[in-house]
Motif scaffolding. Structure first.
Motif, PDB file in Angstrom:
ATOM      1  N   UNK A 159      -8.884   4.053  -8.041  1.00 23.37           N
ATOM      2  CA  UNK A 159      -8.454   2.845  -7.509  1.00 23.37           C
ATOM      3  C   UNK A 159      -6.616   2.958  -7.561  1.00 23.37           C
ATOM      4  N   UNK A 160      -5.951   3.858  -8.330  1.00 22.17           N
ATOM      5  CA  UNK A 160      -4.703   3.832  -8.100  1.00 22.17           C
ATOM      6  C   UNK A 160      -4.234   4.594  -6.923  1.00 22.17           C
ATOM      7  N   UNK A 161      -5.169   5.275  -6.254  1.00 16.60           N
ATOM      8  CA  UNK A 161      -4.792   6.021  -5.145  1.00 16.60           C
ATOM      9  C   UNK A 161      -4.884   5.186  -3.766  1.00 16.60           C
ATOM     10  N   UNK A 162      -5.084   3.943  -4.074  1.00 13.11           N
ATOM     11  CA  UNK A 162      -5.371   3.222  -2.946  1.00 13.11           C
ATOM     12  C   UNK A 162      -3.947   2.864  -2.087  1.00 13.11           C
ATOM     13  N   UNK A 163      -2.960   2.626  -2.604  1.00 14.41           N
ATOM     14  CA  UNK A 163      -1.601   2.727  -1.938  1.00 14.41           C
ATOM     15  C   UNK A 163      -1.543   3.820  -1.094  1.00 14.41           C
ATOM     16  N   UNK A 164      -1.715   4.968  -1.545  1.00 12.68           N
ATOM     17  CA  UNK A 164      -1.773   6.238  -0.777  1.00 12.68           C
ATOM     18  C   UNK A 164      -2.700   6.367   0.367  1.00 12.68           C
ATOM     19  N   UNK A 165      -3.734   5.962  -0.029  1.00 12.27           N
ATOM     20  CA  UNK A 165      -4.772   5.924   1.255  1.00 12.27           C
ATOM     21  C   UNK A 165      -4.210   4.850   2.444  1.00 12.27           C
TER      22      UNK A 165
END
Length: 390
Positions: free
Chosen positions: A18-24
């Motif tokens: 979930x922590x990678x959502x901003x990157x996506x």
């Protein structure tokens, strides 16, 4: 044979993803994402947590929390207004199948005039749509990886299947940690839903080599982990495995198709408000038994993938072992009969002809190894009510 494979272009799978959502979202060029979710995930703080994650990354999110179970064309209206008011450039479907299906429908309606009923199957929509990033919080629907959405027509009560490339999320965040608080009932229903997806994808008349391999892998994982996830919701390994299997099963049926179980399941949700996963679980054993004798080799492969039998067992016997296992699952995971769920015999019998008609109209029964008639479907509905689950 030429077949087309379609999967989200960016899938992040694993605990903490979930922590990678901003990157996506940044990779998609998003600045104003709209989080599409429900009241439960708003009430328990999950939606606020995701919104804060995005704000901390410099994005400007908004939250639409008006998703309802088994979303309807009326329930889409608030989301459509929210998307336009926020000038959303990406929709983040956060939750189970209902929020993700709602996000998919809103993505199309936000850029296309007209009614969703104009797009129901067998029509395939490949026109413009807002990008969807799916963040599932249950392990079962596989909606993060499929080209389908299911929305109930508020005027007719029909649970409409809408299909096409435009409904496929461009990305998915598959973080099993979001499922750790799922109660046993939801764990069971969504887990059997994932198994249904895998089995139907494998036996479907639209199967292919790609969907076969993914479906079999999903079955193997589910066979090893579903009962454990149901028994001990805190088992991280079982939760992680079921989340992976649900996504694999979603990929499988999105690139093959579902069949008779799903065709008969949708009317149960529309008329009796049975959740999608539970509807599938109620029907799974009876429909599979009905289908034997046409593709026993396929059902035998399913039994072997689940670890029920080995290659020394004849296909016909292995297929019967699969049916026995589906009944055992229904018993072990406390799947209710329609009557135990609260449906009266009189109401069920009165609606059987309508449900059979709606099941056939969905097109899914035509993908089944044994293609049923309306009379066949009516008999199956009666059998399920009379105890065909176990």
């Amino acid at each position: 044979m030429v077949f087309q494979v379609a999967v989200p272009s960016d899938l992040r799978i694993g605990g903490g993803s979930l922590a990678q959502l901003p990157d996506v979202l940044r990779r998609l060029g998003s600045a104003r994402p709209l989080i599409v979710t429900d009241g439960f995930l708003t009430g328990n703080g999950t939606a606020d947590r995701v919104a804060a994650l995005l704000r901390d990354a410099g994005l400007h999110p908004a939250v639409f929390s008006g998703v309802v179970p088994d979303p309807t064309t009326i329930s889409l209206r608030g989301g459509l207004e929210a998307a336009k008011e926020h000038q959303a450039d990406v929709l983040v479907g956060l939750g189970g199948g209902s929020p993700i299906d709602t996000a998919k429908a809103l993505a199309v309606l936000a850029v296309r005039n007209g009614e969703l009923r104009d797009l129901k199957a067998p029509f395939s929509y490949d026109g413009p749509a807002l990008p969807v990033v799916a963040v599932p919080t249950t392990a079962g629907t596989g909606s993060e990886a499929t080209r389908f959405t299911v929305i109930t027509d508020s005027d007719t009560g029909e649970k409409m299947l809408c299909a096409g490339p435009s409904y496929l999320p461009v990305a998915g965040i598959v973080d099993f940690e979001l499922t750790m608080s799922m109660p046993p009932r939801l764990t069971a229903d969504t887990g059997i839903d994932a198994l249904t997806h895998a089995v139907e994808a494998y036996v479907s008349r639209h199967r292919n080599a790609f969907s076969d391999s993914v479906a079999l892998r999903a079955m193997t994982i589910i066979g090893r982990n579903l009962r454990e996830a149901y028994r001990d919701g805190g088992d991280r390994d079982a939760r992680a495995a079921m989340m992976e299997a649900a996504t694999l099963a979603g990929i499988a049926f999105s690139n093959s198709s579902v069949a008779l179980v799903h065709g008969m399941s949708r009317p149960l949700g529309a008329h009796f408000h049975v959740s999608h996963g539970m509807s599938n679980a109620m029907l799974f054993a009876a429909v599979t038994e009905f289908s034997l004798g046409v593709a026993d080799d396929r059902y035998a492969d399913c039994a072997r993938a689940l670890g029920l039998v080995d290659d020394s067992i004849a296909d016909a016997d292995a297929a019967i072992a699969l049916v026995d296992e589906l009944r055992a699952l229904a018993t072990g995971l406390a799947v209710p009969t329609p009557e135990e769920f609260g449906v009266s015999s009189a109401d069920w019998v009165a609606l059987v002809p309508t449900m059979a008609e709606q099941a056939l109209a969905s097109g899914s029964p035509g993908n089944n190894p044994r293609v049923p008639t309306a009379s066949d479907i009516e008999r199956l509905y009666h059998r399920v009510f009379d105890g065909g689950i176990r």
